[in-house]
Design a protein around this motif. Sequence first.
Motif, PDB file in Angstrom:
ATOM      1  N   GLY A 174       0.877  -1.173   0.081  1.00  0.00           N
ATOM      2  CA  GLY A 174      -0.082  -0.051   0.037  1.00  0.00           C
ATOM      3  C   GLY A 174       0.871   1.356  -0.041  1.00  0.00           C
ATOM      4  N   TYR A 175       0.455   2.291   0.721  1.00  0.00           N
ATOM      5  CA  TYR A 175       1.234   3.311   0.642  1.00  0.00           C
ATOM      6  C   TYR A 175       2.550   3.301   1.499  1.00  0.00           C
ATOM      7  CZ  TYR A 175      -0.699   4.063   5.580  1.00  0.00           C
ATOM      8  OH  TYR A 175      -1.144   3.841   6.937  1.00  0.00           O
ATOM      9  N   GLY A 176       2.871   2.087   2.046  1.00  0.00           N
ATOM     10  CA  GLY A 176       4.093   1.875   2.562  1.00  0.00           C
ATOM     11  C   GLY A 176       5.201   2.028   1.711  1.00  0.00           C
ATOM     12  N   ALA A 177       4.925   1.697   0.248  1.00  0.00           N
ATOM     13  CA  ALA A 177       5.860   1.564  -0.544  1.00  0.00           C
ATOM     14  C   ALA A 177       6.583   3.012  -0.747  1.00  0.00           C
ATOM     15  CB  ALA A 177       5.259   1.226  -1.805  1.00  0.00           C
ATOM     16  N   ALA A 178       5.749   4.184  -0.378  1.00  0.00           N
ATOM     17  CA  ALA A 178       6.373   5.630  -0.633  1.00  0.00           C
ATOM     18  C   ALA A 178       7.546   5.809   0.333  1.00  0.00           C
ATOM     19  CB  ALA A 178       5.210   6.473  -0.267  1.00  0.00           C
ATOM     20  N   ALA A 179       7.662   5.135   1.420  1.00  0.00           N
ATOM     21  CA  ALA A 179       8.749   5.159   2.441  1.00  0.00           C
ATOM     22  C   ALA A 179       9.944   4.492   1.797  1.00  0.00           C
ATOM     23  CB  ALA A 179       8.341   4.760   3.555  1.00  0.00           C
ATOM     24  N   LEU A 180       9.971   3.704   0.680  1.00  0.00           N
ATOM     25  CA  LEU A 180      11.094   2.900   0.259  1.00  0.00           C
ATOM     26  C   LEU A 180      11.783   3.521  -0.801  1.00  0.00           C
ATOM     27  CD1 LEU A 180       9.460  -0.555   0.715  1.00  0.00           C
ATOM     28  CD2 LEU A 180      11.132   0.266   2.157  1.00  0.00           C
ATOM     29  N   ALA A 186      11.512  -3.699   3.977  1.00  0.00           N
ATOM     30  CA  ALA A 186      10.027  -3.704   3.856  1.00  0.00           C
ATOM     31  C   ALA A 186       9.189  -2.687   4.757  1.00  0.00           C
ATOM     32  CB  ALA A 186       9.484  -5.069   4.192  1.00  0.00           C
ATOM     33  N   CYS A 187       8.281  -2.210   4.126  1.00  0.00           N
ATOM     34  CA  CYS A 187       7.364  -1.248   4.984  1.00  0.00           C
ATOM     35  C   CYS A 187       5.919  -1.533   4.396  1.00  0.00           C
ATOM     36  CB  CYS A 187       7.648   0.264   4.470  1.00  0.00           C
ATOM     37  SG  CYS A 187       6.738   1.404   5.362  1.00  0.00           S
ATOM     38  N   GLY A 188       5.127  -1.537   5.437  1.00  0.00           N
ATOM     39  CA  GLY A 188       3.625  -1.811   5.101  1.00  0.00           C
ATOM     40  C   GLY A 188       2.843  -2.311   6.092  1.00  0.00           C
ATOM     41  N   PRO A 189       1.839  -2.849   6.063  1.00  0.00           N
ATOM     42  CA  PRO A 189       0.794  -3.558   7.117  1.00  0.00           C
ATOM     43  C   PRO A 189       1.517  -4.625   7.717  1.00  0.00           C
ATOM     44  CG  PRO A 189      -0.298  -3.517   5.105  1.00  0.00           C
ATOM     45  CD  PRO A 189       1.121  -3.043   4.822  1.00  0.00           C
ATOM     46  N   MET A 190       1.222  -4.666   9.089  1.00  0.00           N
ATOM     47  CA  MET A 190       2.133  -5.590   9.968  1.00  0.00           C
ATOM     48  C   MET A 190       1.778  -7.033   9.508  1.00  0.00           C
ATOM     49  SD  MET A 190       3.529  -4.107  12.533  1.00  0.00           S
ATOM     50  CE  MET A 190       3.827  -5.235  13.927  1.00  0.00           C
ATOM     51  N   PRO A 191       0.661  -7.587   8.865  1.00  0.00           N
ATOM     52  CA  PRO A 191       0.543  -9.062   8.405  1.00  0.00           C
ATOM     53  C   PRO A 191       1.620  -9.306   7.179  1.00  0.00           C
ATOM     54  CG  PRO A 191      -1.730  -8.184   8.944  1.00  0.00           C
ATOM     55  CD  PRO A 191      -0.665  -6.990   8.956  1.00  0.00           C
ATOM     56  N   MET A 192       1.677  -8.254   6.437  1.00  0.00           N
ATOM     57  CA  MET A 192       2.651  -8.226   5.269  1.00  0.00           C
ATOM     58  C   MET A 192       4.015  -8.490   5.581  1.00  0.00           C
ATOM     59  SD  MET A 192       3.779  -5.612   2.378  1.00  0.00           S
ATOM     60  CE  MET A 192       5.232  -5.106   3.273  1.00  0.00           C
ATOM     61  N   LEU A 193       4.446  -7.432   6.867  1.00  0.00           N
ATOM     62  CA  LEU A 193       5.752  -7.491   7.509  1.00  0.00           C
ATOM     63  C   LEU A 193       6.238  -8.627   8.022  1.00  0.00           C
ATOM     64  CD1 LEU A 193       5.836  -4.016   9.025  1.00  0.00           C
ATOM     65  CD2 LEU A 193       6.701  -4.673   6.588  1.00  0.00           C
ATOM     66  N   ARG A 194       5.121  -9.565   8.708  1.00  0.00           N
ATOM     67  CA  ARG A 194       5.344 -10.698   9.107  1.00  0.00           C
ATOM     68  C   ARG A 194       5.733 -11.783   8.017  1.00  0.00           C
ATOM     69  NH1 ARG A 194       1.492 -14.210  13.282  1.00  0.00           N
ATOM     70  NH2 ARG A 194       2.731 -15.846  13.499  1.00  0.00           N
ATOM     71  N   ALA A 195       4.960 -11.781   7.116  1.00  0.00           N
ATOM     72  CA  ALA A 195       4.869 -12.706   5.815  1.00  0.00           C
ATOM     73  C   ALA A 195       6.394 -12.391   5.183  1.00  0.00           C
ATOM     74  CB  ALA A 195       3.947 -12.669   4.911  1.00  0.00           C
ATOM     75  N   VAL A 196       7.051 -11.437   5.061  1.00  0.00           N
ATOM     76  CA  VAL A 196       8.290 -10.937   4.318  1.00  0.00           C
ATOM     77  C   VAL A 196       9.325 -11.258   5.199  1.00  0.00           C
ATOM     78  CG1 VAL A 196       9.511  -8.924   3.546  1.00  0.00           C
ATOM     79  CG2 VAL A 196       7.261  -9.031   2.951  1.00  0.00           C
ATOM     80  N   ALA A 197       9.165 -11.096   6.622  1.00  0.00           N
ATOM     81  CA  ALA A 197      10.352 -11.418   7.428  1.00  0.00           C
ATOM     82  C   ALA A 197      10.395 -13.070   7.348  1.00  0.00           C
ATOM     83  CB  ALA A 197       9.991 -10.638   8.828  1.00  0.00           C
ATOM     84  N   ASP A 198       9.363 -13.444   7.539  1.00  0.00           N
ATOM     85  CA  ASP A 198       9.419 -15.006   7.617  1.00  0.00           C
ATOM     86  C   ASP A 198       9.757 -15.620   6.445  1.00  0.00           C
ATOM     87  OD1 ASP A 198       8.160 -15.129   9.896  1.00  0.00           O
ATOM     88  OD2 ASP A 198       6.191 -15.697   9.703  1.00  0.00           O
ATOM     89  N   ALA A 199       9.587 -15.078   5.189  1.00  0.00           N
ATOM     90  CA  ALA A 199      10.113 -15.737   3.959  1.00  0.00           C
ATOM     91  C   ALA A 199      11.517 -15.386   3.728  1.00  0.00           C
ATOM     92  CB  ALA A 199       9.287 -15.035   2.861  1.00  0.00           C
ATOM     93  N   ALA A 200      11.990 -14.191   4.191  1.00  0.00           N
ATOM     94  CA  ALA A 200      13.481 -13.673   4.142  1.00  0.00           C
ATOM     95  C   ALA A 200      14.407 -14.686   5.175  1.00  0.00           C
ATOM     96  CB  ALA A 200      13.604 -12.302   4.518  1.00  0.00           C
ATOM     97  N   THR A 201      13.860 -14.824   6.423  1.00  0.00           N
ATOM     98  CA  THR A 201      14.501 -15.629   7.327  1.00  0.00           C
ATOM     99  C   THR A 201      14.554 -17.042   6.705  1.00  0.00           C
ATOM    100  OG1 THR A 201      13.814 -14.227   8.998  1.00  0.00           O
ATOM    101  CG2 THR A 201      14.500 -16.530   9.821  1.00  0.00           C
ATOM    102  N   ALA A 202      13.471 -17.799   6.409  1.00  0.00           N
ATOM    103  CA  ALA A 202      13.615 -19.072   5.877  1.00  0.00           C
ATOM    104  C   ALA A 202      14.642 -19.156   4.609  1.00  0.00           C
ATOM    105  CB  ALA A 202      12.246 -19.511   5.538  1.00  0.00           C
ATOM    106  N   ALA A 203      14.842 -18.166   4.008  1.00  0.00           N
ATOM    107  CA  ALA A 203      15.795 -18.259   2.950  1.00  0.00           C
ATOM    108  C   ALA A 203      17.133 -17.588   3.265  1.00  0.00           C
ATOM    109  CB  ALA A 203      15.467 -17.250   1.750  1.00  0.00           C
ATOM    110  N   GLY A 204      17.369 -17.451   4.701  1.00  0.00           N
ATOM    111  CA  GLY A 204      18.799 -17.009   5.266  1.00  0.00           C
ATOM    112  C   GLY A 204      19.178 -15.609   4.891  1.00  0.00           C
ATOM    113  N   VAL A 205      18.151 -14.972   4.487  1.00  0.00           N
ATOM    114  CA  VAL A 205      18.289 -13.501   4.382  1.00  0.00           C
ATOM    115  C   VAL A 205      17.909 -12.543   5.093  1.00  0.00           C
ATOM    116  CG1 VAL A 205      17.982 -11.825   2.352  1.00  0.00           C
ATOM    117  CG2 VAL A 205      18.052 -14.008   1.647  1.00  0.00           C
ATOM    118  N   PRO A 206      18.890 -11.797   5.521  1.00  0.00           N
ATOM    119  CA  PRO A 206      18.582 -10.618   6.626  1.00  0.00           C
ATOM    120  C   PRO A 206      17.478  -9.699   6.147  1.00  0.00           C
ATOM    121  CG  PRO A 206      20.890 -10.169   5.719  1.00  0.00           C
ATOM    122  CD  PRO A 206      20.187 -11.525   5.133  1.00  0.00           C
ATOM    123  N   SER A 207      16.556  -9.269   7.075  1.00  0.00           N
ATOM    124  CA  SER A 207      15.659  -8.551   6.752  1.00  0.00           C
ATOM    125  C   SER A 207      15.624  -7.244   7.590  1.00  0.00           C
ATOM    126  CB  SER A 207      14.156  -9.235   6.214  1.00  0.00           C
ATOM    127  OG  SER A 207      13.737  -9.670   7.547  1.00  0.00           O
TER     128      SER A 207
END
Length: 307
Positions: A141-147, A217-238
């Motif tokens: 959403g509008y969280g993209a503007a902060a990136l 990442a910047c955006g709603p909390m459920p999205m941040l959780r999903a992004v962080a989980d995916a990155a961590t599972a891939a061994g990528v810092p987020s």
Amino acid sequence: MTATPPPVGSRGNRREGLLTEPAPRAANRPVQRVVEVLAARPVGAYVELTLAAPEVAERAEPGQFVAFAVGGPTSAHLLRRSIAIAGAGGGAVSVVVAPHGPGSTWLAALRPGDTVDVVGPLGRPFPAAPAGATAVVVGGGYGAAALVGLAAQLRDRGHPVAAVTGAASADRLCSVDQLSAVAGAVAVTTDDGSAGRRGRVTDALADLLGDAGVVYACGPMPMLRAVADAATAAGVPSYVAVEESMACGIGVCMTCVLPVVGEDGRTRFSRSCTEGPVFGGDRVRFADVGALPWDVVGADAMGVVAP
């Protein structure tokens, strides 16, 4: 709050696996100023405000935010509204406002020539990317503007940059053109398929994690959780800029606390406005947000016992 057990994959109050470094402290102190609105333009379902705020602009770093006094000098809306900085430069600061409650609706109705009281920049910025790393920025959403500013900074420092931006529908996408101008590739997703790829940002992120060295990442909390989980599972810092309600913006009221794993592996409640809004994605215990984990430091003094 209710007591909850530690998240899956924990030993006591330390998560196993990757633990990203905490975000750096801001280099410059914030200022409070009454500033003029230079421009106000609709951006899909949102409004972008540009403010004449040179002292804020010269101090701002990607990931930080500003806090507005809303409603005017005689308003009953006593709490400030905190909004991520979308751009800073040339003596101006821009933010993207999503009209929702009375405070944000009042802000979105401001017009050029109006004035508003603002404090900023506040919070910790995004940390630098590892040397030579490919960076992926993910906005909801509008969280993209902060990136946008972060992506430009990363590009200027020689990092390959890819971007993912998503929303529920096309009118709730934000900053697609701006991200396209600074990122090597941009993937767009919408829940309803009205623009880009039908699905969630994590669907597009999965295609990029193989080459990624860091994810922001910047955006709603459920999205941040999903992004962080995916990155961590891939061994990528987020690193995630959390979206929590910040009543004061300066660490006094304690309404924006989150359970966060510290460098010593112990969980503490951290204030989103001062210790954040940027946190290591695998340090935030998203499953326990809004709860009182039994193993958080100080829980025993509050009468919480282990299950």
